[in-house]
Design a protein around this motif. Structure first.
Motif, PDB file in Angstrom:
ATOM      1  N   ALA A  65       0.829  -1.204   0.000  1.00 51.82           N
ATOM      2  CA  ALA A  65       0.000   0.000   0.000  1.00 51.82           C
ATOM      3  C   ALA A  65       0.866   1.257   0.000  1.00 51.82           C
ATOM      4  O   ALA A  65       0.572   2.225  -0.715  1.00 51.82           O
ATOM      5  N   ASN A  66       1.937   1.246   0.775  1.00 51.16           N
ATOM      6  CA  ASN A  66       2.826   2.413   0.809  1.00 51.16           C
ATOM      7  C   ASN A  66       3.562   2.600  -0.508  1.00 51.16           C
ATOM      8  O   ASN A  66       3.887   3.732  -0.891  1.00 51.16           O
ATOM      9  N   LEU A  67       3.810   1.510  -1.206  1.00 55.68           N
ATOM     10  CA  LEU A  67       4.395   1.606  -2.544  1.00 55.68           C
ATOM     11  C   LEU A  67       3.457   2.369  -3.480  1.00 55.68           C
ATOM     12  O   LEU A  67       3.901   3.134  -4.342  1.00 55.68           O
ATOM     13  N   GLY A  68       2.147   2.182  -3.298  1.00 51.88           N
ATOM     14  CA  GLY A  68       1.176   2.891  -4.119  1.00 51.88           C
ATOM     15  C   GLY A  68       1.308   4.396  -3.998  1.00 51.88           C
ATOM     16  O   GLY A  68       1.211   5.130  -4.993  1.00 51.88           O
ATOM     17  N   TYR A  69       1.538   4.891  -2.779  1.00 52.96           N
ATOM     18  CA  TYR A  69       1.704   6.342  -2.587  1.00 52.96           C
ATOM     19  C   TYR A  69       2.966   6.851  -3.275  1.00 52.96           C
ATOM     20  O   TYR A  69       2.979   7.954  -3.831  1.00 52.96           O
ATOM     21  N   VAL A  70       4.039   6.061  -3.238  1.00 51.41           N
ATOM     22  CA  VAL A  70       5.270   6.446  -3.941  1.00 51.41           C
ATOM     23  C   VAL A  70       5.018   6.488  -5.445  1.00 51.41           C
ATOM     24  O   VAL A  70       5.456   7.420  -6.140  1.00 51.41           O
ATOM     25  N   MET A  71       4.324   5.482  -5.962  1.00 52.49           N
ATOM     26  CA  MET A  71       4.017   5.439  -7.393  1.00 52.49           C
ATOM     27  C   MET A  71       3.170   6.639  -7.814  1.00 52.49           C
ATOM     28  O   MET A  71       3.380   7.201  -8.886  1.00 52.49           O
ATOM     29  N   LEU A  72       2.218   7.037  -6.976  1.00 56.75           N
ATOM     30  CA  LEU A  72       1.389   8.202  -7.293  1.00 56.75           C
ATOM     31  C   LEU A  72       2.242   9.466  -7.330  1.00 56.75           C
ATOM     32  O   LEU A  72       2.081  10.309  -8.213  1.00 56.75           O
ATOM     33  N   ALA A  73       3.152   9.597  -6.374  1.00 57.07           N
ATOM     34  CA  ALA A  73       4.010  10.787  -6.325  1.00 57.07           C
ATOM     35  C   ALA A  73       4.917  10.885  -7.550  1.00 57.07           C
ATOM     36  O   ALA A  73       5.278  11.982  -7.979  1.00 57.07           O
TER      37      ALA A  73
ATOM     38  N   ALA B 200      -3.188   3.521 -11.778  1.00 57.35           N
ATOM     39  CA  ALA B 200      -2.600   2.253 -11.341  1.00 57.35           C
ATOM     40  C   ALA B 200      -2.105   2.357  -9.901  1.00 57.35           C
ATOM     41  O   ALA B 200      -2.292   1.434  -9.091  1.00 57.35           O
ATOM     42  N   ALA B 201      -1.486   3.494  -9.565  1.00 59.15           N
ATOM     43  CA  ALA B 201      -1.021   3.713  -8.198  1.00 59.15           C
ATOM     44  C   ALA B 201      -2.197   3.770  -7.230  1.00 59.15           C
ATOM     45  O   ALA B 201      -2.141   3.227  -6.120  1.00 59.15           O
ATOM     46  N   THR B 202      -3.281   4.417  -7.652  1.00 62.09           N
ATOM     47  CA  THR B 202      -4.463   4.543  -6.804  1.00 62.09           C
ATOM     48  C   THR B 202      -5.086   3.179  -6.526  1.00 62.09           C
ATOM     49  O   THR B 202      -5.592   2.929  -5.418  1.00 62.09           O
ATOM     50  N   LYS B 203      -5.046   2.297  -7.494  1.00 62.66           N
ATOM     51  CA  LYS B 203      -5.567   0.948  -7.275  1.00 62.66           C
ATOM     52  C   LYS B 203      -4.793   0.234  -6.173  1.00 62.66           C
ATOM     53  O   LYS B 203      -5.379  -0.473  -5.337  1.00 62.66           O
ATOM     54  N   ILE B 204      -3.466   0.423  -6.150  1.00 60.83           N
ATOM     55  CA  ILE B 204      -2.646  -0.200  -5.110  1.00 60.83           C
ATOM     56  C   ILE B 204      -2.938   0.441  -3.755  1.00 60.83           C
ATOM     57  O   ILE B 204      -3.006  -0.243  -2.726  1.00 60.83           O
ATOM     58  N   ILE B 205      -3.140   1.758  -3.752  1.00 63.12           N
ATOM     59  CA  ILE B 205      -3.488   2.452  -2.506  1.00 63.12           C
ATOM     60  C   ILE B 205      -4.802   1.918  -1.951  1.00 63.12           C
ATOM     61  O   ILE B 205      -4.936   1.684  -0.742  1.00 63.12           O
ATOM     62  N   TYR B 206      -5.780   1.723  -2.835  1.00 65.25           N
ATOM     63  CA  TYR B 206      -7.079   1.205  -2.386  1.00 65.25           C
ATOM     64  C   TYR B 206      -6.993  -0.246  -1.937  1.00 65.25           C
ATOM     65  O   TYR B 206      -7.820  -0.699  -1.132  1.00 65.25           O
ATOM     66  N   LEU B 207      -6.007  -0.987  -2.443  1.00 60.06           N
ATOM     67  CA  LEU B 207      -5.795  -2.352  -1.961  1.00 60.06           C
ATOM     68  C   LEU B 207      -5.538  -2.327  -0.454  1.00 60.06           C
ATOM     69  O   LEU B 207      -6.083  -3.142   0.299  1.00 60.06           O
TER      70      LEU B 207
END
Length: 274
Positions: free
Chosen positions: A42-50, A60-67
């Motif tokens: 989930a924390n990887l998702g925030y890095v990907m969004l940034a 795609a990053a938001t999908k990981i964050i919502y996971l």
């Protein structure tokens, strides 16, 4: 923002590493394993969004964050259920898990319909990446999906505090306060920072850290588990695990040294010639 999210990711990886390589014991349940696996993801998702450079990359990053947003609430509930020694009816656990999964299926397919997002676009706000969305009708169910496990968990903690005498009150209070603080950060991060920075990742890390402390304390109370581990690691006896049909599942190093043929045996072996 990027540095903050990367730092939180690194800390979550370290804490998960401590859990898996230092604290983990075979008697721990699967819930805690999934929990400590999901948090770095989930924390990887925030890095990907940034770091995203396109709207599709941000989605795609938001999908990981919502996971994390969907399933961590559920697995926190299951971990606390285990900690409190409560046996929740399996039907309730399955139904809540099914609701979470159905909701997340709309998230992971968001680009194929307008039920979750009617539209989305990557924009810069104060120099930070933000996925600007026009929400669809299904998104309204996000908060109920998250709040249902939250309500059940708070109910379990309160019930355990007043009705069960075999769980440390200090541990329960620590867990309750941590749980409340984590959700305040999760839901109110933007209001606390006054910006678009999300604090959900920090809330996950706080819970990771506190649960590591509680695992240590729980181990002291688990007399049966401690006795079994002492026997296994300090005894000269070897141990072989079989299922109900007497098929081989595994063995410890002592057993494999006494019976070298076990080194060549795979899981499910049931040849009586061994």
């Amino acid at each position: 923002m990027t540095i903050l999210y990367m730092s939180v990711l690194v800390v979550s990886l370290i804490l998960s590493g401590v859990f898996f390589f230092v604290k983990w014991r075979p008697r721990f349940n699967l819930y805690s394993v999934v929990f400590y696996t999901l948090i770095p993801v989930a924390n990887l998702g925030y890095v990907m969004l940034a770091l995203a450079e396109s709207s599709d990359g941000a989605l795609a990053a938001t999908k990981i964050i919502y996971l994390g947003g969907c399933y961590l609430s559920y697995y926190m509930m299951l971990c606390i259920m285990w900690f409190c020694g409560i046996k929740m009816p399996k039907a309730i656990v399955v139904i809540i898990g099914l609701l979470v999964t159905i909701f997340y299926s709309f998230v992971v397919t968001a680009e194929k319909h307008d039920l979750f997002y009617k539209s989305y676009e990557l924009v810069k706000v104060d120099g930070m990446n933000v996925l600007r969305k026009d929400y669809g009708i299904v998104h309204a169910f996000f908060y109920p999906v998250v709040l249902l496990p939250l309500a059940v968990t708070l109910g379990m903690l309160i019930y355990t505090f007043f009705r069960k005498k075999d769980i440390s009150r200090k541990n329960l209070i620590l867990l309750f306060v941590t749980y409340v603080v984590a959700y305040v950060l999760f839901f109110g991060g933007k209001y606390i920072t006054g910006s678009t920075i999300e604090l959900a990742g920090i809330s996950y890390v706080i819970f990771q850290f506190v649960f590591l402390l509680l695992i240590d304390r729980m181990s002291l109370y688990d007399i049966g588990g401690n006795v079994m581990e002492t026997l296994m690691f300090n005894s000269r006896n070897g141990y072989i695990s079989l299922d109900k049909r007497f098929r081989y599942l595994g063995s410890d190093p002592t057993a494999r040294s006494l019976i070298p043929a076990l080194n060549e045996v795979g899981e499910g072996f049931e040849d009586g010639s061994l």
